[in-house]
Write an enzyme that holds these catalytic residues in place. Structure first.
Site, short mmCIF file in Angstrom:
data_model
loop_
_atom_site.label_atom_id
_atom_site.label_comp_id
_atom_site.label_asym_id
_atom_site.label_seq_id
_atom_site.Cartn_x
_atom_site.Cartn_y
_atom_site.Cartn_z
N LYS A 1 -12.27 -11.69 5.22
CA LYS A 1 -13.25 -11.13 6.00
C LYS A 1 -14.30 -10.61 4.78
O LYS A 1 -13.99 -10.38 3.84
CB LYS A 1 -12.86 -9.91 7.06
CG LYS A 1 -11.86 -8.74 6.53
CD LYS A 1 -11.49 -7.80 7.76
CE LYS A 1 -10.46 -6.98 7.27
NZ LYS A 1 -9.00 -7.54 7.00
N ARG B 1 0.70 -1.30 -0.09
CA ARG B 1 -0.06 0.03 0.06
C ARG B 1 0.94 1.14 0.01
O ARG B 1 1.84 1.31 0.71
CB ARG B 1 -1.16 0.03 1.19
CG ARG B 1 -2.02 -0.95 1.08
CD ARG B 1 -2.94 -0.95 2.07
NE ARG B 1 -3.99 -2.10 2.34
CZ ARG B 1 -4.90 -2.22 3.18
NH1 ARG B 1 -4.91 -1.32 4.13
NH2 ARG B 1 -5.64 -3.24 3.17
N SER C 1 -8.32 -1.38 0.87
CA SER C 1 -9.28 -1.34 1.87
C SER C 1 -10.08 -0.17 2.22
O SER C 1 -10.72 0.43 1.46
CB SER C 1 -8.68 -2.16 2.78
OG SER C 1 -9.85 -2.86 3.81
N HIS C 2 -9.98 0.32 3.53
CA HIS C 2 -10.59 1.31 4.13
C HIS C 2 -9.86 2.68 4.16
O HIS C 2 -10.46 3.56 4.63
CB HIS C 2 -10.95 0.92 5.66
CG HIS C 2 -9.54 0.73 6.52
ND1 HIS C 2 -9.07 -0.63 6.20
CD2 HIS C 2 -9.06 1.21 7.33
CE1 HIS C 2 -7.89 -0.56 7.12
NE2 HIS C 2 -7.74 0.80 7.55
N GLU D 1 -11.89 -9.74 13.76
CA GLU D 1 -11.08 -8.63 14.33
C GLU D 1 -11.62 -7.36 14.64
O GLU D 1 -12.89 -7.09 14.13
CB GLU D 1 -10.04 -8.24 12.94
CG GLU D 1 -9.27 -9.28 12.54
CD GLU D 1 -8.04 -9.09 11.66
OE1 GLU D 1 -7.20 -9.48 11.74
OE2 GLU D 1 -8.51 -8.16 10.83
N GLU D 2 -11.33 -6.52 15.71
CA GLU D 2 -11.93 -5.44 16.22
C GLU D 2 -12.19 -4.43 15.19
O GLU D 2 -12.79 -3.44 15.44
CB GLU D 2 -11.32 -5.00 17.59
CG GLU D 2 -9.85 -4.78 17.37
CD GLU D 2 -9.21 -3.59 16.35
OE1 GLU D 2 -10.30 -2.55 16.57
OE2 GLU D 2 -8.27 -3.58 15.58
N SER D 3 -11.34 -4.43 14.32
CA SER D 3 -11.23 -3.36 13.17
C SER D 3 -12.52 -3.53 12.14
O SER D 3 -12.20 -3.11 11.20
CB SER D 3 -10.01 -3.46 12.38
OG SER D 3 -9.68 -4.73 11.82
N ARG E 1 -2.11 2.43 17.69
CA ARG E 1 -3.58 1.96 18.11
C ARG E 1 -3.46 1.57 19.42
O ARG E 1 -2.36 0.82 20.02
CB ARG E 1 -4.29 1.01 17.31
CG ARG E 1 -4.40 1.16 15.87
CD ARG E 1 -5.34 0.38 15.33
NE ARG E 1 -5.06 0.07 13.77
CZ ARG E 1 -5.69 1.16 12.98
NH1 ARG E 1 -6.02 2.05 13.48
NH2 ARG E 1 -5.67 1.00 11.51
N ASP F 1 -13.32 -1.94 0.06
CA ASP F 1 -13.36 -3.17 -0.76
C ASP F 1 -14.20 -4.15 -0.16
O ASP F 1 -14.15 -5.43 -0.67
CB ASP F 1 -12.12 -3.74 -0.70
CG ASP F 1 -11.51 -4.29 0.63
OD1 ASP F 1 -11.75 -3.76 1.81
OD2 ASP F 1 -10.66 -5.28 0.67
N ASP G 1 -14.63 -5.84 2.79
CA ASP G 1 -14.46 -6.78 3.52
C ASP G 1 -14.78 -6.34 5.30
O ASP G 1 -14.50 -7.10 6.03
CB ASP G 1 -13.13 -7.03 3.44
CG ASP G 1 -11.92 -6.24 3.93
OD1 ASP G 1 -12.35 -4.98 4.26
OD2 ASP G 1 -10.89 -6.61 3.72
N ARG G 2 -15.12 -5.23 5.51
CA ARG G 2 -15.68 -4.68 6.78
C ARG G 2 -16.94 -4.51 6.82
O ARG G 2 -17.45 -4.17 5.76
CB ARG G 2 -14.49 -3.36 7.27
CG ARG G 2 -13.02 -3.76 6.95
CD ARG G 2 -12.14 -2.83 7.59
NE ARG G 2 -10.69 -2.74 7.52
CZ ARG G 2 -9.98 -2.61 8.26
NH1 ARG G 2 -10.23 -2.00 9.44
NH2 ARG G 2 -8.50 -2.80 8.27
N ASP H 1 -16.92 -1.12 3.82
CA ASP H 1 -15.49 -0.11 3.56
C ASP H 1 -15.53 -0.34 2.06
O ASP H 1 -15.89 -0.70 1.18
CB ASP H 1 -14.81 -0.55 4.49
CG ASP H 1 -14.11 -2.21 4.08
OD1 ASP H 1 -14.73 -2.85 3.39
OD2 ASP H 1 -12.93 -1.99 4.13
#
Length: 542
Positions: A375, A21, A112-113, A362-364, A495, A278, A280-281, A276
């Site tokens: 995910k 990325r 992703s996000h 995952e928490e994200s 984080r 892509d 996956d969230r 999000d």
């Protein structure tokens, strides 16, 4: 027809937890994309004549990179390339297509996000034959190749028309432009009771799904509105845009503020969700309640049996180490295994392949199951809709009943974004230097039980992953976790994860940050985060 082009290595082409990325202008440098893609192909073996799946989330520069990959994959000797129409395909859909057709692997174009646009982020990730992200041994080999690459091969042909469904050929390679939604929607129809969800919508149930001008818009419209009968307009921001319409496509209450405010207001629909960049969230919000990703994982695991695809029960649950212990309470009550892994979906792959777990998260805001090896945001929404269809209770009531049964894990993540790398490292080192001396120390009512730098031993392949985050565990079940994120492209994202367990339902109504106040104070004291970063408060609190 195949052209060999001399090139030189670029520094820093190291894949992180979810591929390479960087900012778009970095990828736009001549040969930058080609070097990395050729390094992927040079690392792989045995793909001659096999199938490669290609798709992306439609962010800026997606179409151009798709063309490069198609021509390079043909030059490398792949027999067939399945590419999503318009170059589009969500990350979980890429995984589903790899698995359905027995493809050799796939290339996912996404950050992703992370934000998109001409100055935004871009990413390239390789997925292996099980549909999941490449393990570290492969990504390490790709990185090693990027440092010594001297040439790449590309088919010298005009661009392929990726907007029309059908097949064309580049030499001996068949390029098949496919409907990016069809195979994924078919899989969802096998996992879930669509009739039950249709009946829910027929009963007057209302919903808002915010696709955040990202990839899940076409998927959500096709499944929620066309197939399940949700009212037209249920899906908003449904057209994927190169800059995501200016959205920061991370589905949390801050970036999906319009949805959050709607769900907390007097005219809220029954259920709200978002996904999000892509796909996956996921973000889950009931009328009057934001469901934390950690709680969502636990609640979905406890109720997965309500969906036909999981009617026989689950074999186990896996969560990333920073994710709250809520899922552990469910696993214990169900008598199934619970696995704690480093952050990064690739760590779940071995557990899923070995059938040690069925549900993971995952928490994200990532949740998924053994149906793919990524995910899957829309999958989580459909499992929630299944739960709501079968129980016919408001989301708020379902969450409260879950807490009453299993206890409440008060949980929050404080993100400090775009922190200078040196400052972020100083925060981590300040905590790391205290690890051995912390056990036994008290901070008010909080007494440290143990502290460590989390390491993971994979029970399937025997591999070890060290330095995965600093943990401070207290005797009352509270936790602090410090971790540097590998998903940003600018500076460092620090984080801090904060958790406190409360068994007594009488104390389940406290505001989260208030419930965690003493844990937050200790976290800041141990790290000196304000002094070292110059940030008195986190950038984002979720």
């Amino acid at each position: 027809m195949i052209r060999t082009v001399p090139t030189q290595p670029f520094d820093g082409q190291k894949p992180g937890t979810s591929g390479l990325r960087k900012k778009v202008p970095v990828f736009q440098q001549p040969h930058y994309v080609e070097n990395f893609v050729q390094s992927i192909f040079d690392t792989l073996e045995g793909f001659a004549g096999k199938t490669l799946v290609v798709g992306g989330d439609g962010r800026f520069y997606n179409r151009e990179v798709v063309q490069k990959i198609l021509k390079m994959a043909a030059a490398a000797g792949f027999g067939r390339i399945k590419v999503g129409q318009g170059g589009l395909m969500s990350t979980p859909a890429v995984s589903a297509v790899i698995r359905k057709y027995g493809a050799f692997g796939g290339i996912v174009l996404s950050a992703s996000h992370n934000p998109g646009g001409p100055e935004g982020d871009f990413g390239i990730k390789y997925n292996i034959g099980n549909g999941g992200p490449a393990p570290e041994k492969i990504t390490d080999a790709i990185f090693a190749r990027t440092k010594s690459i001297s040439e790449f091969k590309i088919a010298d042909v005009p661009d392929i028309d990726i907007d029309q469904l059908g097949e064309t050929k580049i030499g001996d390679t068949v390029v098949e432009v496919v409907d990016p939604v069809a195979d994924y929607a078919e899989l969802m129809g096998k996992l879930f009771d669509f009739d039950a969800i249709r009946d829910l919508f027929k009963s007057g149930f209302t919903m808002r799904f915010d696709a955040m001008s990202a990839i899940t818009g076409p998927y959500a419209r096709r499944i929620l509105e066309d197939q399940l009968g949700a009212a037209a307009g249920t899906v908003v921001n449904s057209t994927p845009l190169p800059d995501f319409g200016g959205h920061h496509p991370d589905p949390n209450p801050v970036n999906a503020k319009d949805l959050y405010d709607l769900m907390m207001g007097p005219n809220a629909p029954d259920f709200g969700a978002a996904s999000d960049g892509d796909g996956d969230r996921n973000l889950i919000i009931g009328r009057g309640i934001f469901v934390t990703p950690s709680d969502s994982l636990a609640i979905l695991a406890a109720h997965a049996h309500l969906a036909p695809g999981y009617a026989k029960g689950i074999s186990g649950i896996a969560r990333s180490m920073p994710t709250s212990l809520a899922a552990d309470q469910v696993a214990k009550a169900m008598g199934v295994g619970i696995y704690e892994t480093p952050t990064g979906w690739k760590f779940f792959g071995n557990l899923l392949d070995a059938d040690r777990v069925t549900i993971c998260g995952e928490e994200s805001a990532g949740t998924g199951s053994n149906h793919v090896r990524e995910k899957d945001g829309l999958w989580a929404v459909l499992l929630w809709l299944t739960l709501l269809a079968k129980r016919r209770q408001p989301t708020l009531d379902i969450v409260r009943e879950h807490w009453a049964k299993y206890g409440r894990n008060y949980y929050s993540r404080h993100d400090y974004e775009a922190v200078p790398t040196e400052a972020a490292n100083a925060v981590m080192e300040a905590v790391r230097s205290q690890i051995t001396s912390l056990p036994g120390k008290s901070f008010g009512a909080l007494k440290v039980k143990s502290a460590d730098d989390f390491a993971y031993h994979d029970p399937v392949d025997g591999s070890d992953s060290k330095n995965q985050g600093l943990r401070v565990l207290f005797e009352n079940g509270s936790r602090i976790v410090y971790r540097l994120s590998g998903t940003g492209t600018e500076g460092a994202t620090l984080r801090v994860y904060l958790e406190r367990y409360e068994a007594d339902p009488a104390h389940h109504g406290i505001e989260t940050q208030a419930a965690l106040a003493d844990v937050i104070a200790v976290a800041r004291q141990l790290s000196g985060i304000a002094e070292k970063t110059g940030m008195a408060e986190p950038s984002v609190v979720t």
